[in-house]
Write a protein that holds these residues in place. Structure first.
Motif, short mmCIF file in Angstrom:
data_model
loop_
_atom_site.label_atom_id
_atom_site.label_comp_id
_atom_site.label_asym_id
_atom_site.label_seq_id
_atom_site.Cartn_x
_atom_site.Cartn_y
_atom_site.Cartn_z
N UNK A 10 -52.31 -1.34 30.54
CA UNK A 10 -53.18 -2.01 29.57
C UNK A 10 -54.41 -2.64 30.22
N UNK A 11 -54.73 -2.24 31.46
CA UNK A 11 -55.96 -2.67 32.11
C UNK A 11 -56.92 -1.49 32.13
N UNK A 12 -58.19 -1.77 31.93
CA UNK A 12 -59.20 -0.72 31.93
C UNK A 12 -59.90 -0.66 33.29
N UNK A 13 -60.48 0.49 33.57
CA UNK A 13 -61.22 0.71 34.80
C UNK A 13 -62.29 -0.37 34.96
N UNK A 14 -62.42 -0.91 36.12
CA UNK A 14 -61.83 -0.56 37.41
C UNK A 14 -60.62 -1.41 37.79
N UNK A 15 -60.04 -2.13 36.85
CA UNK A 15 -58.99 -3.10 37.18
C UNK A 15 -57.74 -2.49 37.83
N UNK A 16 -57.25 -1.30 37.42
CA UNK A 16 -56.08 -0.76 38.13
C UNK A 16 -56.33 -0.56 39.62
N UNK A 17 -57.53 -0.09 39.97
CA UNK A 17 -57.86 0.12 41.38
C UNK A 17 -57.99 -1.23 42.09
N UNK A 18 -58.63 -2.17 41.46
CA UNK A 18 -58.80 -3.49 42.08
C UNK A 18 -57.45 -4.17 42.29
N UNK A 19 -56.57 -4.09 41.30
CA UNK A 19 -55.24 -4.69 41.46
C UNK A 19 -54.45 -3.99 42.58
N UNK A 20 -54.58 -2.66 42.65
CA UNK A 20 -53.89 -1.93 43.73
C UNK A 20 -54.47 -2.34 45.08
N UNK A 21 -55.77 -2.43 45.17
CA UNK A 21 -56.43 -2.84 46.42
C UNK A 21 -55.95 -4.22 46.85
N UNK A 22 -55.90 -5.16 45.93
CA UNK A 22 -55.46 -6.51 46.26
C UNK A 22 -54.00 -6.54 46.71
N UNK A 23 -53.17 -5.75 46.06
CA UNK A 23 -51.74 -5.72 46.43
C UNK A 23 -51.55 -5.06 47.78
N UNK A 45 -59.17 7.77 40.00
CA UNK A 45 -59.72 6.64 40.75
C UNK A 45 -58.83 6.18 41.90
N UNK A 46 -57.53 6.04 41.66
CA UNK A 46 -56.64 5.54 42.71
C UNK A 46 -56.52 6.54 43.86
N UNK A 47 -56.27 7.84 43.60
CA UNK A 47 -56.25 8.79 44.72
C UNK A 47 -57.57 8.85 45.48
N UNK A 48 -58.70 8.77 44.80
CA UNK A 48 -60.00 8.79 45.47
C UNK A 48 -60.15 7.56 46.36
N UNK A 49 -59.77 6.40 45.86
CA UNK A 49 -59.83 5.17 46.65
C UNK A 49 -58.92 5.28 47.87
N UNK A 50 -57.74 5.85 47.69
CA UNK A 50 -56.80 6.01 48.81
C UNK A 50 -57.38 6.91 49.90
N UNK A 51 -58.02 8.01 49.51
CA UNK A 51 -58.62 8.91 50.50
C UNK A 51 -59.66 8.18 51.33
N UNK A 52 -60.48 7.38 50.69
CA UNK A 52 -61.54 6.66 51.39
C UNK A 52 -60.97 5.62 52.35
N UNK A 53 -59.84 5.00 51.97
CA UNK A 53 -59.30 3.88 52.75
C UNK A 53 -58.09 4.23 53.61
N UNK A 54 -57.75 5.51 53.69
CA UNK A 54 -56.71 5.94 54.61
C UNK A 54 -55.28 5.76 54.16
#
Length: 77
Positions: A10-23, A45-54
């Motif tokens: 129930x969170x809209x972009x970009x919040x799922x990625x931001x919450x994952x990043x913080x966790x 978004x999450x897989x793309x963020x993961x690729x960039x951050x290893x």
């Protein structure tokens, strides 16, 4: 190595990625994080963020309107 779950439903972009990043910032390399989201953009978004951050994508599931993405924290957490 531990397994954690993040509820980003129930969170809209970009919040799922931001919450994952913080966790992920709180986790150790090798830990896994299972992210549950209802925003379909999280599938990209999450897989793309993961690729960039290893970080490694372990699994992706899309059931009804919910996305479940499990990732393994890389050494750059």
């Amino acid at each position: 190595m531990s397994h954690f779950v993040l509820d980003a439903r129930h969170l809209l972009c970009p919040m799922p990625v931001i919450r994952a990043q913080n966790r992920i910032a709180e986790l150790a390399p090798g830990d896994t994080l299972e992210v549950h989201a209802t925003d379909p953009g999280a599938l990209h978004d999450i897989p793309a963020w993961c690729r960039v951050h290893g970080h490694e994508i372990v699994s992706v599931a899309h059931v009804d309107k919910e996305v479940s993405i499990t990732l393994r924290v890389g050494g750059t957490a």
